[in-house]
Motif scaffolding. Structure first.
Motif, PDB file in Angstrom:
ATOM      1  N   THR A 176     -31.526 -12.483 -19.252  1.00  0.00           N
ATOM      2  CA  THR A 176     -30.545 -11.429 -19.017  1.00  0.00           C
ATOM      3  C   THR A 176     -30.343 -11.287 -17.476  1.00  0.00           C
ATOM      4  OG1 THR A 176     -31.429 -10.338 -20.793  1.00  0.00           O
ATOM      5  CG2 THR A 176     -30.663  -8.752 -19.170  1.00  0.00           C
ATOM      6  N   THR A 177     -29.292 -10.848 -17.184  1.00  0.00           N
ATOM      7  CA  THR A 177     -29.130 -10.503 -15.622  1.00  0.00           C
ATOM      8  C   THR A 177     -29.019  -9.054 -15.551  1.00  0.00           C
ATOM      9  OG1 THR A 177     -28.011 -12.695 -15.056  1.00  0.00           O
ATOM     10  CG2 THR A 177     -27.617 -10.525 -13.357  1.00  0.00           C
ATOM     11  N   ILE A 178     -29.992  -8.450 -14.570  1.00  0.00           N
ATOM     12  CA  ILE A 178     -30.042  -6.971 -14.484  1.00  0.00           C
ATOM     13  C   ILE A 178     -29.119  -6.610 -13.198  1.00  0.00           C
ATOM     14  CG2 ILE A 178     -31.530  -4.970 -13.984  1.00  0.00           C
ATOM     15  CD1 ILE A 178     -31.945  -6.052 -16.828  1.00  0.00           C
ATOM     16  N   THR A 179     -28.218  -5.714 -13.205  1.00  0.00           N
ATOM     17  CA  THR A 179     -27.686  -5.022 -12.006  1.00  0.00           C
ATOM     18  C   THR A 179     -27.989  -3.554 -12.003  1.00  0.00           C
ATOM     19  OG1 THR A 179     -25.665  -4.547 -13.512  1.00  0.00           O
ATOM     20  CG2 THR A 179     -25.531  -6.642 -12.313  1.00  0.00           C
ATOM     21  N   PHE A 180     -28.119  -3.384 -10.722  1.00  0.00           N
ATOM     22  CA  PHE A 180     -28.581  -1.810 -10.483  1.00  0.00           C
ATOM     23  C   PHE A 180     -28.122  -1.366  -9.050  1.00  0.00           C
ATOM     24  CE2 PHE A 180     -32.311  -4.366  -9.129  1.00  0.00           C
ATOM     25  CZ  PHE A 180     -32.682  -3.617  -8.039  1.00  0.00           C
ATOM     26  N   GLU A 181     -27.713  -0.138  -8.817  1.00  0.00           N
ATOM     27  CA  GLU A 181     -27.262   0.524  -7.632  1.00  0.00           C
ATOM     28  C   GLU A 181     -28.511   0.984  -6.979  1.00  0.00           C
ATOM     29  OE1 GLU A 181     -24.082  -0.045  -6.778  1.00  0.00           O
ATOM     30  OE2 GLU A 181     -24.018   1.029  -5.205  1.00  0.00           O
ATOM     31  N   ASP A 182     -29.189   0.363  -6.149  1.00  0.00           N
ATOM     32  CA  ASP A 182     -30.188   1.423  -5.334  1.00  0.00           C
ATOM     33  C   ASP A 182     -29.773   2.417  -4.403  1.00  0.00           C
ATOM     34  OD1 ASP A 182     -33.183   0.670  -4.109  1.00  0.00           O
ATOM     35  OD2 ASP A 182     -32.013   1.580  -2.630  1.00  0.00           O
ATOM     36  N   LEU A 183     -30.327   3.490  -4.494  1.00  0.00           N
ATOM     37  CA  LEU A 183     -29.527   4.605  -3.866  1.00  0.00           C
ATOM     38  C   LEU A 183     -29.529   4.741  -2.410  1.00  0.00           C
ATOM     39  CD1 LEU A 183     -30.961   7.809  -5.755  1.00  0.00           C
ATOM     40  CD2 LEU A 183     -29.118   6.282  -6.512  1.00  0.00           C
TER      41      LEU A 183
END
Ligand code: GLU
Length: 318
Positions: A176-183
């Motif tokens: 799985t590739t995880i994408t996230f938006e760091d604040l």
């Protein structure tokens, strides 16, 4: 007020959940607190106070080989002295539990049954295997470049090692590739299977690992926002992937702040005494002076000045 934070604080109001959200201050008592921890505390308390968050104190003493009771007592004393009061799991609650030998919900060394239950739930889905590899075995098969983290090459993945042979357990991670938006740092993509490989949940001495304990606890404690130093940025993908396997529907939001460095560019460590809060206290520093020092070294104020604990919210307020 002039702020040196680089503008990212302007986006916090829109990015954080509605008031009542929960974050945590989660030191590992493997040494005395130092200015690096205080930078983290300034962010945790400051952002929580500015945007209606609650702070949980969690003692991350999962590594029984490195944590010591006097360091735990030091964390509690330093927080009291600084005036950094947790909203949930206050310092007095840890002392009270210790005094009567009772477990504390936010002290990881007391939570073996919680972690074992989480591991059992994963095992029921065929995601857990016993691993007999030492670090040396891994290094021989999968030498890593300096600066890269070692990736577990899967030696025991299909070896059917008996659960009786060792305490060590790994969790199977698919690709799985995880994408996230760091604040603060913006968009990120991470693929844990190619970064670290199958996650170690418990080591061969029987100690639960940081990655496993922190993910189980962030879920258990309903942590909505994780605020920590950017040395832990690479951990986010694997913690999100593990949290999803544990049934977490919505991962926490994440904010990774900058780290303190010495004048020579080296990272702060507990071994260096020049930034230890106890030593600075003993040398006569006041809580406000140390909070101001941490805020300035983090680039949140342009120059060192005493900062009362009640003023931390102003550093991040819209
Ligand atoms: N316990 C970890 C540490 O002291 C921090 C945990 C976290 O913020 O995820 O480095």
């Amino acid at each position: 007020m002039t702020r040196g934070a680089g503008g990212w604080t302007n986006g916090l109001a829109a990015a954080l959940p509605a008031p009542g959200w929960r974050t945590r201050f989660a030191p590992a008592p493997t040494g005395w607190l130092h200015l690096g921890h205080l930078v983290n505390a300034v962010h945790v308390w400051g952002i929580a106070r500015a945007y209606g968050g609650r702070v949980l104190l969690r003692l991350e003493d999962h590594d029984g080989g490195r944590c010591r009771p006097e360091y735990t007592a030091g964390v509690l004393d330093d927080l009291d002295w600084l005036g950094l009061a947790p909203d949930d799991a206050p310092t007095a609650s840890f002392r009270a539990a210790t005094a009567v030998g009772a477990p504390h919900d936010a002290r990881q060394s007391d939570q073996g049954p919680r972690y074992a239950a989480a591991l059992d739930a994963l095992a029921a889905h065929g995601l857990v295997y016993a691993c007999r590899c030492s670090r040396r075995d891994i290094a021989v098969v999968a030498p890593h470049q300096a600066g890269d983290e070692p990736r577990y090459p899967g030696l025991c993945r299909d070896a059917a090692v008996s659960f009786e042979e060792t305490f060590a357990r790994r969790i199977r991670l698919d690709d799985t590739t995880i994408t996230f938006e760091d604040l603060r740092l913006g968009a990120h993509r991470q693929q844990p299977a190619s970064q670290c490989g199958d996650l170690l949940a418990r080591d061969r001495h029987g100690f639960w690992t940081y990655q496993f304990a922190v993910t189980v606890d962030d879920l258990h404690h309903g942590i909505d926002v994780v605020i920590r130093g950017e040395d832990l940025l690479a951990s986010t993908g694997r913690q999100w992937q593990l949290a999803a396997l544990l049934g977490r529907a919505e991962p926490p939001r994440v904010l990774h702040h900058g780290l303190l460095v010495h004048a020579d560019g080296s990272k702060l460590s507990k071994a260096r005494h020049d930034t230890g809060l106890r030593d600075l206290r003993a040398a006569g520093a006041t809580p406000g002076e140390l909070l101001g020092e941490a805020a300035a070294r983090a680039g949140l104020i342009p120059q060192v000045r005493p900062l009362p604990v009640d003023a931390l919210a102003d550093l991040f307020a819209p």
